[in-house]
Design a protein around this motif. Sequence first.
Motif, PDB file in Angstrom:
ATOM      1  N   ASP A 151       0.836  -1.211   0.000  1.00  0.00           N
ATOM      2  CA  ASP A 151       0.000   0.000   0.000  1.00  0.00           C
ATOM      3  C   ASP A 151       0.869   1.260   0.000  1.00  0.00           C
ATOM      4  O   ASP A 151       0.580   2.235  -0.697  1.00  0.00           O
ATOM      5  N   ARG A 152       1.913   1.225   0.794  1.00  0.00           N
ATOM      6  CA  ARG A 152       2.806   2.384   0.874  1.00  0.00           C
ATOM      7  C   ARG A 152       3.473   2.634  -0.482  1.00  0.00           C
ATOM      8  O   ARG A 152       3.571   3.767  -0.934  1.00  0.00           O
ATOM      9  N   GLU A 154       2.406   1.796  -3.396  1.00  0.00           N
ATOM     10  CA  GLU A 154       1.419   2.268  -4.378  1.00  0.00           C
ATOM     11  C   GLU A 154       0.989   3.704  -4.115  1.00  0.00           C
ATOM     12  O   GLU A 154       0.415   4.342  -4.999  1.00  0.00           O
ATOM     13  N   SER A 155       1.257   4.201  -2.935  1.00  0.00           N
ATOM     14  CA  SER A 155       0.888   5.583  -2.619  1.00  0.00           C
ATOM     15  C   SER A 155       1.867   6.583  -3.225  1.00  0.00           C
ATOM     16  O   SER A 155       1.621   7.787  -3.192  1.00  0.00           O
ATOM     17  N   ASN A 156       2.980   6.073  -3.713  1.00  0.00           N
ATOM     18  CA  ASN A 156       4.007   6.953  -4.256  1.00  0.00           C
ATOM     19  C   ASN A 156       3.947   6.925  -5.784  1.00  0.00           C
ATOM     20  O   ASN A 156       4.082   5.866  -6.393  1.00  0.00           O
ATOM     21  N   PRO A 157       3.732   8.068  -6.421  1.00  0.00           N
ATOM     22  CA  PRO A 157       3.575   8.058  -7.885  1.00  0.00           C
ATOM     23  C   PRO A 157       4.814   7.552  -8.628  1.00  0.00           C
ATOM     24  O   PRO A 157       4.694   7.021  -9.730  1.00  0.00           O
TER      25      PRO A 157
END
Lengths: 453, 447
Positions: A151-152, A154-157
């Motif tokens: 999740d972390r 995927e939170s970063n573009p």
Amino acid sequence: MLFAAGALAPGSAWGQRAELEKFIRHRVLANGLEVIVAQSRGVPIATIEFDVRNGSFTQRPGTEGLAHMYEHMFFKANAQLPEPDAFVKRASELGATFNGTTQEERVNYYMTLPSDSLAGGLRLMAAAIRWPRFLGEELEREREVVLGEYDRNESNPFFELQQAMGKALYPGQWSRKNVIGERTVLQRVTPAQMLEIQRRYYVPNNTALIVTGDVDPDTVFALAERFLGDWPRGEDPFAAEPIPAIPALASSSVVYVERPVGAVTVMLQWQGPSVRKDPAATFAADVFSDALNQPGSLLQRRLVDTGLFQSINVNYYTLNQVGPITIAGQTTPERLKEAMAALQQEVQRLADPGYITPEQLQATKAERAVSTAFGFDRPSEHAKTIGFWWSVSGLEYYMGYVDNMGAQSLEDVRAYARKYIVGKPMVVGILLPPGVKGAIGLSDADVLPRIVP
Amino acid sequence: MTLIRGTALLLGTVLLLTGDLAAQARAGAGPAPLSTGATTVSYDVDGVRVIHRFVTSGDIVVANAYLLGGVRQVTAENAGIELLLLEATERGTRAFSRDRLRRTMASLGTSITTHVGVDWSVIGLRATSATFDSTWAILASRLMEPTLDSADVELTRRQLVAAVRQREDSPDQLVEALADSFAFSGHPYALQPTGTEASLSRVSLASLRDYQTTQVVKSRLLVVVVGNVARDRITRLVRASLGRLPAGNYRWTLPDSLPRLRAAAHTVSRALPTNYVLGLYPGPRADSRDYHALRIATAILSGQLYSEIRSRRNLTYAVNAPFIERAVAAGGLYVTTTSPETALLLMRRELSDLQTGVINPAALEQLILQFITQYFLDNESSAQQADFLARAELYYGDYRRADRFVDELRAITPADIQQAAQRYMRDVRFVLVGSPSQAAVRAMERF
């Protein structure tokens, strides 16, 4: 040179092999376990590290992320410490800090502790690598933690850009480079899959023990024999299941990732050399990158000093199986088209005579002389550096790395650029805010080289 | 601020009924000195304070010039000016044109780095003994006589503004950037040392040049050198360079205490797969005995949060209770999770246990042992040692306290820790980046 997180570039100085041989000792146990000791008496701590030739490169489709999942299970219950959290408690008693990382071609586990607790630490680490239990309940719980890590990411573009580019750069073999893996694979992970990884890869003849810091090499060798000498040798994992070759990229392509970001990131990637096939080019690659990253290089002057890009970085990530070559930079939406055109123009010139000067080549050697001296300044990091190179290329490669870098000529560097970059298929990735592409009328033709191979 | 530990520093179960810890804790052996064979001294060179750790083994030299004051030297209007100044100096000085500076640095193979923080800015060099003098000459010239050409300043400004924009693309960096300003409104620590897009844009060329003239003065400087270089050589180099700067009338002091505001939540809606939550609360000044007590309390709480929220409940990959080491400390609560309400509830429970339970002396002894390991890990390199010496000098008033760090930790009693937890770990002001629910907001406001 390393690009992914987790390891350091090696140090460097001419005659580095002779320098390294003064304090690095190496022994192979009868079961094939390599034991490498780098003594440093600066502070009274020791770092124990296991490196295993595992990682995403061993993953077939459908198993993406399992090497990393295994890494998380290393610190769980084992036959000697069967209770959950027992590893953590024992490490606390020893005054130890520990962690692990997974990369494309290595998984490492490291522990730093007071040097007088070396034996206790090695016993603890040996139990973890030899006798993991993979309790179903623990695996289910840790899977949720790994999904939290996912999740972390995927939170970063930038993660999305890197993933999209990786799929394009390694068509059909993305599973071999996909370290974090696929969510659906992680959601179905079983103890049997962990046991299979253990059986194949976690064998002494596919592992190195590296100990650095305030230690006596002979003591380390004796302890290694005591705790790991009877670890049964396994089959050669890569004889039983060879790693398939990465197919060459057939043509260039473009990846757009549109997210609400504040700056535009541009990334060009090529399939670079493999240590196993073209080791000489890997040395030239690092010299090439170092030269172009100098602020006075033509590349930096034409692209950064002109304001087209805020920064430009060139990198080759050394791997045994096709390491990527990357040129990455940041620009603004307003200057994106102009910046891309200029960048592609520079790429076509990278092998030209004079693009890298003799002075710049010499400067890469001076820079490595200094970085070598600093490379030995942190024994705990030195363990990770040695471990990375052992796993990707073998210890011999590391011992001769800087000397081989120093032997590179301008022609070697140009030959590398011709063979792997100039006129070769590339993947262009652009991370930009939504709407910008349409607003500035950006098309593939604007970002790909004029002459598409 | 480091939110995610690179290595685990964990305690399984700390809070158990037990007896007195202090006697046991103090009975442990003292730490070995850093860098066996090194000697550390401090001296003045024409008004420039120098701390010098002479290391005879090896051939490397780290030299940092700390420009003291940090965000106390700026306002919301010009925050980031010091970073703009230090970065722009790379583009030329009176003695070194841009091209000459770059050619010389490249030929030396050395590096000069810059960093800005809330308490000070740093410009430092990494060199070998043989290349130290030449690199020092460039570092000093950059500080003393930068060209600050208009076009070069504009280029640097655009680079810094882009970096500020890009910082907000990372939820972790965004939550960190917002946390200080939300938690410590009205205090200089609420300012970003790297500036904002607006503040960087407002700095004029004239004001930048004026800042260099008035702010780069001897009284704002602390030089720390670690490496194989003798005192005479350092004295000669400093005397011929930084020793000629104006004295100025700056005097380093610890900042005022941080404001204690009531618990609150600030949310930023972002479509993300998880939520980033960081709460901060004010801690003690570095001259307080509570400083190390809070440091240990946060480590205990970190272990409890990891054990309960990650290991047992599997609600997160990253959970922590950071100790933010500054001249005035701050503490924090950090988690990334898809279940912020539950995670926050568990955080409150663990925090309450720490404040009201009894600390197990054996577990605390282990924690101290891990601290010692971490202490040595944090001081393995010359660059780390330089920073540690600077912190000891500026935060605790004496560089020699760097070598007494572990003894000071061992002197902390369970009562000290609990008192620090009760005194400081409250009135937490949270920032959440992600998908805030009303329940999560209410949970944050209950701290």
